[in-house]
Motif scaffolding. Structure first.
Motif, short mmCIF file in Angstrom:
data_model
loop_
_atom_site.label_atom_id
_atom_site.label_comp_id
_atom_site.label_asym_id
_atom_site.label_seq_id
_atom_site.Cartn_x
_atom_site.Cartn_y
_atom_site.Cartn_z
N HIS A 1 0.95 2.40 9.79
CA HIS A 1 2.42 2.25 8.94
C HIS A 1 2.36 2.86 7.57
O HIS A 1 3.11 3.77 7.43
N VAL A 2 1.29 2.65 6.84
CA VAL A 2 1.21 3.40 5.41
C VAL A 2 1.24 4.66 5.72
O VAL A 2 2.00 5.37 4.92
N ALA A 3 0.30 5.47 6.51
CA ALA A 3 0.31 6.74 6.68
C ALA A 3 1.51 7.20 6.90
O ALA A 3 1.89 8.36 6.33
N PHE A 4 2.35 6.80 7.88
CA PHE A 4 3.56 7.39 8.37
C PHE A 4 4.77 7.21 7.13
O PHE A 4 5.25 8.18 6.71
N GLN A 5 4.70 6.09 6.68
CA GLN A 5 6.02 5.69 5.53
C GLN A 5 5.66 6.42 4.42
O GLN A 5 6.61 6.49 3.56
N LEU A 6 4.27 6.77 4.01
CA LEU A 6 3.98 7.33 2.87
C LEU A 6 4.85 8.40 2.47
O LEU A 6 5.28 9.05 1.40
N GLY A 7 5.12 9.43 3.56
CA GLY A 7 6.05 10.38 3.33
C GLY A 7 7.71 10.10 2.74
O GLY A 7 7.79 10.63 1.73
N LEU B 1 0.78 -1.13 0.03
CA LEU B 1 0.02 -0.01 -0.04
C LEU B 1 0.88 1.44 0.01
O LEU B 1 0.80 2.15 -0.63
N THR B 2 1.97 1.27 0.76
CA THR B 2 2.87 2.45 0.81
C THR B 2 3.32 2.84 -0.65
O THR B 2 3.39 3.80 -0.99
N LEU B 3 3.97 1.57 -1.13
CA LEU B 3 4.44 1.82 -2.43
C LEU B 3 3.52 2.11 -3.44
O LEU B 3 3.86 3.04 -4.51
N GLY B 4 2.29 1.91 -3.35
CA GLY B 4 1.11 2.08 -4.53
C GLY B 4 0.84 3.62 -4.27
O GLY B 4 0.97 4.30 -5.23
N PHE B 5 0.72 3.77 -2.98
CA PHE B 5 0.15 5.36 -2.90
C PHE B 5 1.22 6.43 -3.15
O PHE B 5 1.21 7.19 -3.66
N GLY B 6 2.41 5.90 -2.61
CA GLY B 6 3.64 6.91 -2.88
C GLY B 6 3.92 7.14 -4.41
O GLY B 6 4.07 7.84 -4.79
N SER B 7 3.77 5.99 -5.19
CA SER B 7 4.34 5.94 -6.54
C SER B 7 3.02 6.99 -7.17
O SER B 7 3.27 7.61 -8.13
N LEU B 8 1.74 6.93 -6.74
CA LEU B 8 0.63 7.76 -7.22
C LEU B 8 0.95 9.19 -7.13
O LEU B 8 0.91 10.00 -8.16
N ILE B 9 1.21 9.67 -5.79
CA ILE B 9 1.51 11.08 -5.46
C ILE B 9 2.74 11.59 -6.27
O ILE B 9 2.68 12.67 -7.08
N ALA B 10 4.00 10.38 -6.39
CA ALA B 10 5.27 10.95 -6.87
C ALA B 10 4.79 11.17 -8.47
O ALA B 10 5.54 12.14 -9.08
N PHE B 11 4.03 10.43 -9.14
CA PHE B 11 3.50 10.33 -10.32
C PHE B 11 3.15 11.54 -10.85
O PHE B 11 3.45 12.60 -11.64
N VAL B 12 2.13 12.02 -9.95
CA VAL B 12 1.41 13.02 -10.59
C VAL B 12 2.00 14.72 -10.03
O VAL B 12 2.16 15.32 -10.98
N VAL B 13 3.09 14.55 -9.15
CA VAL B 13 3.71 15.71 -8.73
C VAL B 13 4.82 15.99 -9.66
O VAL B 13 5.27 17.13 -10.05
#
Lengths: 303, 294
Positions: free
Chosen positions: B163-169, B93-105
């Motif tokens: 964990h996801v919410a924290f590591q997402l950053g 989940l962390t990697l999925g969410f992180g890649s989405l934001i990184a992609f858009v940004v």
């Protein structure tokens, strides 16, 4: 590079299709909402709660306390100052001894002295262990009848109390914490050193610079970004320290430190908003290093 | 490095110095590994043997009995399963969410791009304790809302989510700085071809992100597996705890047989040690990506 990127994106900013717009909003919106809800809302909530009296059971029982919790901590709780003192010693030890040792190690290993590959791995192994495991390993080494006692000639009936003796327990705990910290810093610094242009070091050597001069005049200045990150990590880790002390002393005040005081007051049966106030103090101390870190990491973006 | 140095005397003294330095560091390297080696060694012999004959005595028997007993008495398989049930979904989940934001940004320009990144990175640096009280209340409240108090609190799901919410950053930060180094032309041509945002993300960005995703996966697995604060405060039932927070309790229970405990600690350390041995390169590059950007 940044400016051309902006130009092309401006040119590109044409109408997205409806579907694309929804996809984009979901891509950003869902993770952001999630992060805000689970991290920032509770963080701000804790700051608010630190100004109240509350046992943590019914929302309706929350009573305004003003700065009473802080007042109580600063003037009525001697253990707080003891904890702060321990955090300060922790910080001094890490800052003056453990972190410089990690940097020194990284520097020597980067020069590819004989056996550098093995050394790199050896110092890094403790970093991949959970602090729960680290705690047990060291409790095991230091227990009555254990290896260290044996080396010092103490048998099981006549042990040294490494954790209970106030003259030495601080150093024992810091030693255990350094076992992990030195390897961590070494690796971070090493990765930075690998990006330093080797011709710089060669030039310095040809000019007859000593090791120390090369390090101080050539390496340190070129490593400024990494230096800042490492200082910040050292400070934040010293402030947030919790795990290893918990593994040794549990939630008691055998060796109080800020992270443990928060834990004592927020978990289990006796939740009080004094715990929230402790957490806010911990946070307040972390703000400076946090901003330094963000400034360093985002310097080019903000420009 | 120093092969280009032409001055012979300098070279010679430096060589001698290097040899001494190497020996000193080597001594410390062995000292660093010693506690782990000694713990493994001791876990192979019965505690009674140590008590009776002293800590340095030559063992009469060396076997895996402590491991056998630790796995049985400490219910290690149960705790290890919990650890995996927490770690695996949290990392994905962390990697999925992180890649989405990184992609858009990094591929679309909005006004708040940098602000968003700053915000996630700052969230990652907050002390965990600052978040706990309201989070705990929120978990109970959401649970009550759905008629199941243990929906998030005292549930693996709740630990995964925090964990996801924290590591997402951290994940967002690393992935977006990686994407910034990749030329935008590839993305531009896709957009000219009329690819939708979804296709752009799945067909172009995700394959590009494979190397940093691999490094992050290794790093995050280690971090989340090793953490014990969240499980300690968010799990009431011991049977749901991951192995790291379970160890904190087992330590008190099995203090009378330290060699058994040592075996338990080694079992708990095995997954991360294996990751380190097998995927060392990814581990190191993950840390590097996060700390020495630019």
């Amino acid at each position: 590079m940044t400016s051309t990127a902006t130009n092309t994106t401006v040119r590109r900013r044409r109408a997205f299709s409806r579907k694309d717009r929804i996809t984009l909003s979901a891509f950003v919106g869902i993770p952001t909402a999630f992060h805000i809800l689970l991290v920032w809302v509770p963080a701000i909530g804790t700051i608010g709660l630190s100004f109240t009296f509350w046992s943590g059971i019914h929302i309706s029982d929350i009573k305004w306390a003003g700065i009473e919790n802080y007042n109580n901590i600063f003037t009525g709780t001697p253990v707080f100052w003891e904890a702060i003192w321990h955090n300060v010693i922790w910080l001094l030890w890490f800052g003056l001894i453990a972190t410089p040792l990690g940097i020194l190690l990284a520097y020597q290993i980067d020069r590819q002295i004989r056996g550098h590959r093995f050394y790199e791995s050896a110092f890094f192994v403790p970093v991949v262990l959970s602090l729960a495991v680290t705690g047990i390993i060291w409790n095991f080494m230091l227990q009555p009848g254990g290896f260290v006692q044996g080396i010092l000639g103490r048998d099981i009936s006549n042990p040294i109390s490494f954790y209970g003796n106030y003259d030495i327990n601080t150093y024992v705990i810091l030693g255990i914490a350094s076992w992990r910290h030195i390897g961590y810093i070494m690796l971070l610094y090493l990765s930075g050193l690998k990006s330093v242009d080797p011709s710089l070091k060669e030039a310095a050597a040809i000019d007859g610079a000593t090791e120390w001069q090369t390090f101080r005049k050539v390496i340190l200045p070129t490593m400024k970004p990494v230096n800042i990150i490492i200082i910040v990590i050292t400070v934040i880790d010293s402030l947030r320290a919790f795990d290893i002390v918990y593994m040794i002393y549990g939630s008691g005040t055998g060796w109080p430190i800020l992270g443990i005081l928060v834990f004592q007051n927020i978990s289990g049966g006796g939740m009080s908003m004094k715990g929230a106030a402790y957490a806010v103090i911990l946070f307040a101390l972390c703000i400076g290093p946090m901003i330094t870190y963000l400034k360093q990491s985002f310097a080019e973006d903000v420009k | 490095m120093t092969t280009l140095v032409k001055v012979p005397e300098y070279k010679n003294t430096q060589k001698t110095k290097d040899r001494i330095i190497s020996i000193i560091i080597g001594f410390f390297a062995l000292a660093w590994l010693f506690p782990i080696a000694w713990t493994i060694w001791s876990s192979l012999r019965p505690y009674n043997d140590v008590i009776a004959n002293g800590v340095f005595s030559v063992p009469k028997t060396l076997n895996f009995e402590n491991y056998y007993n630790a796995i049985r008495l400490m219910k290690l398989p149960m705790y290890l399963t919990n650890s995996f049930l927490i770690t695996f979904p949290a990392v994905v989940l962390t990697l999925g969410f992180g890649s989405l934001i990184a992609f858009v940004v990094s591929r679309y320009s909005f006004k708040f791009n940098v602000a968003l990144l700053l915000f996630f990175t700052a969230g990652n640096l907050l002390p965990q304790q600052l978040v706990f009280i309201p989070l705990f209340k929120m978990y109970l409240w959401i649970g009550d809302l759905f008629g199941n108090r243990a929906l998030l609190y005292d549930n693996i799901l709740g630990v995964v989510l925090i964990h996801v919410a924290f590591q997402l950053g951290f994940a967002t930060f690393v992935l977006s700085s990686y994407l910034k180094t990749i030329p935008k032309e590839i993305s531009e041509s896709a957009m000219v071809d009329g690819a939708s945002v979804w296709v752009h993300y799945t067909q172009i960005i995700l394959p590009l992100l494979r190397p940093p995703l691999a490094s992050l996966a290794v790093l995050m697995t280690t971090w989340i597996y090793n953490d014990f604060f969240w499980a300690l405060v968010l799990m009431k039932s011991d049977s749901k705890r991951p192995i790291t927070s379970a160890l904190a309790r087992l330590q008190g229970e099995f203090v009378t047989d330290f060699n058994l405990l040592a075996a338990g600690a080694i079992v708990a350390a095995l997954p991360t040690l294996l990751i380190f041995i097998l995927l060392r390169k990814q581990f190191v590059s993950g840390l590097t990506l996060g700390s020495t950007k630019g």
